[in-house]
Design a protein around this motif. Structure first.
Motif, PDB file in Angstrom:
ATOM      1  N   UNK A 126       2.991   9.153   3.039  1.00 30.54           N
ATOM      2  CA  UNK A 126       3.540  10.141   2.453  1.00 30.54           C
ATOM      3  C   UNK A 126       4.258  11.080   2.699  1.00 30.54           C
ATOM      4  N   UNK A 162       0.068   5.747   1.614  1.00 22.35           N
ATOM      5  CA  UNK A 162       0.174   4.670   0.066  1.00 22.35           C
ATOM      6  C   UNK A 162       0.660   4.293  -0.463  1.00 22.35           C
ATOM      7  N   UNK A 163       0.338   3.465  -1.469  1.00 22.79           N
ATOM      8  CA  UNK A 163       1.184   2.202  -1.919  1.00 22.79           C
ATOM      9  C   UNK A 163       2.391   2.387  -1.955  1.00 22.79           C
ATOM     10  N   UNK A 203       5.498   0.157  -2.980  1.00 22.53           N
ATOM     11  CA  UNK A 203       6.267  -1.685  -3.759  1.00 22.53           C
ATOM     12  C   UNK A 203       8.249  -1.792  -2.566  1.00 22.53           C
ATOM     13  N   UNK A 240      -6.646   1.611   0.646  1.00 21.57           N
ATOM     14  CA  UNK A 240      -6.436   1.566  -0.337  1.00 21.57           C
ATOM     15  C   UNK A 240      -6.184   0.099  -0.916  1.00 21.57           C
TER      16      UNK A 240
END
Lengths: 336, 297
Positions: free
Chosen positions: B27, B34-35, B37, B55
């Motif tokens: 973050x 955090x995921x 892409x 996650x």
């Protein structure tokens, strides 16, 4: 005035013994939560922010709004009589109290929702300025602070000794202090603790965000997918948010009788905007997330004078994928 | 390890083996993962891997995310436990092996919740699954990153969840009822448990079926009980005990107890553990004349 810590128990007794409800932070399953309490012993005053907002005491997660039964002649409908008890919200945080005008705005906008307003008329909100906070607090970035009295009837500041300096903010607050005068004392020479001021996030400009969101072409901006693709579509952010207010009407019935309920709903759910035709205008998750953001920083400030986001940071803390709303605010603030 | 991960991701994106790499990043404050892409090779530098990478990213492989699938073939950064979910998705015909590229990460454990992290991975902040993990070296991957981890899980499973299961098994039926109703009463019906679960991939969940309404959506005790039980039943023999639902739950319902107990029943009754072999179907999906019948009394 001063409210001694030892006198809080007495205050709880006085309020509850006359049929009132006393809501305060307590510990439940390793979390601090706002809860209606029976005794002052339960209160936990060492906390940053309760997990829930106190909106559930004004706008319950589920409530019966009508009953119906069928007979040979037709259908009998029964209205619900709303007579809420006097309710004290003690230990509210300034961010939470600032959400009250926002809730009121939406529940009295084009229709007076008495399920909300009658409860609101009976609450007294006693807030405590924050002496602790965490990384996710961002009230100062949305124009609030631990010093904000907005929405509070009485505002407390903790003293070095752990007692509280009392300031009445509204008439309701003054009446409350008068009614329970035995627990309040005259102020002596006391020093209050320093407040926790969350650092203002420099890269965020709420006005600029509003401007960008108002431009129609930005509705389809590729930025939305980029910033919010990871959203998994649960309702944790909306249900812990002090200003989210959407609800759904559901019937729960047996064969011949049942009840109509008003239940919290979330714009993050994929069925929220599903049409009967099968078409869904918000067909992917980032579009649902876009809606929540638009609601807070565009629809709300354009329609009402109150704010859509109070910077409590609950949506950041509970998000299973750590989708941080302040990072999106920062990303959009950079746009022209 | 991170260097190798980033180089691998960049290469995969450059030579168009994949259109997107689903992985972890920091973050803004670099306090939580955090995921992320990654679609551009140069953004591979954002990828990280450490014990905060809790996650289970396999959720993004499901049909619930057409926009992720639209980015092209998916490369996914996955720990052994996450790969177990990918295996179930394959066994249930949700994804084809060739549609994804698994970047398997060797793993020495993660934290139960990111908030517990104080700079060091200690046993007491690791979830029960890590203490009994037999897939610290990924069992199914296109490439494995990280040094081989030597770790033998204890013969008798250990950890808080197993202790609690034993405790509950010692309770009377009314005590158990009270225990679970107490926890379920906090449920706020946010469905974070369902949404974070890669095996809850139904496009229309039974709780969203409202003609008739099978599961009451109200967050009253009856509705909360119905929801939590139906979800547990629907995951029987499928759940890999990845722990995502309990981690996601904003009101701390101990779902791991429920899920691990179901996994134990599946093992006992069907000699089946989910997430190891994509060729073997979960027990309630197949008819087998050899199935034992003596467990129904």
């Amino acid at each position: 005035m001063i409210l001694r810590r030892d006198n809080i128990k007495r205050l709880v007794e006085l309020v509850t013994s006359t049929g009132g409800v006393f809501v305060a932070p307590v510990v439940d399953t390793r979390q601090v939560v706002y809860r209606a309490i029976g005794s002052g012993e339960e209160i936990e005053l060492n906390y940053i922010l309760p997990r829930n907002s106190f909106k559930e005491f004004l706008f319950p997660q589920t409530e019966v709004i009508a009953r119906f039964s069928m007979n040979k002649g037709g259908v009998d409908l029964e209205n619900m009589d709303i007579t809420p008890p006097d309710t004290v919200i003690f230990g509210a945080r300034p961010c939470d109290t600032a959400s009250l005008p926002s809730m009121r705005a939406v529940f009295t906008w084009d229709y007076i929702d008495e399920f909300y307003t009658r409860r609101e008329e009976r609450i007294t909100v006693i807030s405590i300025g924050c002496t602790q906070g965490d990384d996710d607090c961002f009230c100062t970035t949305v124009g609030l602070s631990p010093e904000s009295r907005k929405g509070a009837d009485i505002y407390l500041l903790e003293t070095e000794q752990g007692d509280f300096v009392v300031e009445s903010v509204t008439d309701r607050g003054r009446d409350f202090i008068q009614r329970y005068e035995e627990v309040f004392e005259q102020r002596g020479d006391v020093k209050t603790k320093a407040l926790f001021m969350p650092e203002r996030i420099d890269g965020i400009d709420v006005e600029r965000i509003k401007g960008w969101l108002s431009k129609k072409e930005n509705y389809q901006s590729p930025l939305w997918a980029e910033l919010a693709r990871k959203c998994i579509g649960c309702g944790a952010c909306t249900f812990t948010c002090p200003t989210c207010h959407c609800f759904d009407i559901m019937d729960e019935a047996g064969l011949l009788e049942g009840e109509r309920r008003k239940n919290w709903d979330s714009c993050q759910f994929d069925f929220f905007t599903l049409h009967a035709s099968g078409h869904n205008p918000r067909d992917t998750q980032f579009k649902r997330w876009r809606n929540r953001f638009m609601c807070k920083f565009n629809f709300y400030p354009n329609k009402f004078s109150s704010r859509g986001c109070v910077g409590c940071g609950r949506c950041i803390r509970v998000c299973p994928v750590r989708l941080d709303i302040t990072e999106v605010m920062e990303g959009i603030s950079k746009e022209q | 390890m991170e260097r190798e991960l980033r180089d691998t991701a960049r290469r995969l994106l450059e030579d168009k083996t994949v259109g997107v790499v689903v992985g972890y990043s920091w973050n803004r404050k670099k306090t939580r993962t955090t995921p992320v892409f990654v679609t551009k090779p140069e953004d591979a530098e954002r990828l990280i891997f450490n014990p905060l990478c809790v996650n289970n990213l396999s959720v993004y492989l499901t049909r619930k995310y057409p926009d992720v699938r639209a980015l092209g073939r998916i490369g996914i950064v996955a720990k052994g436990c996450d790969i177990r979910n990918i295996v179930v998705l394959m066994a249930e015909g949700q994804i084809q092996r060739e549609d994804i590229y698994i970047i398997g990460m060797t793993c020495s454990g993660v934290v139960y919740r990111q908030e517990l992290w104080e700079g060091e991975l200690k046993p007491e902040i690791m979830p029960t699954k890590c203490h009994n993990c037999d897939v610290r070296n990924p069992h199914l991957a296109d490439t494995v990153i990280g040094e081989r981890v030597s770790f033998t899980p204890p013969e008798t499973p250990q950890g808080v969840v197993f202790d609690r299961i034993r405790e509950i098994e010692g309770m009377s039926p009314s005590e158990r009822w009270e225990f679970w109703m107490g926890h379920f009463s906090r449920c706020i019906k946010c469905y974070a448990c369902r949404q974070v679960c890669s095996l809850c991939y139904c496009e229309r969940c039974i709780t969203d079926k409202n003609m008739p309404q099978w599961i009451e959506t109200s967050a009253h005790p009856r509705g909360n009980l119905a929801w939590n039980l139906i979800r547990a039943m629907h995951l029987f023999g499928r759940c890999t005990f990845c722990g995502e639902c309990e981690r996601a739950c904003p009101v701390n319902i101990p779902l791991n107890i429920l899920n691990q107990k179901l996994a134990m029943v599946a093992k006992e009754a069907f000699d089946y553990s989910s997430g190891y072999d994509p060729e073997v179907h979960p027990p309630l999906r197949v008819f087998d004349p050899e199935d034992r019948e003596d467990f129904i009394k």
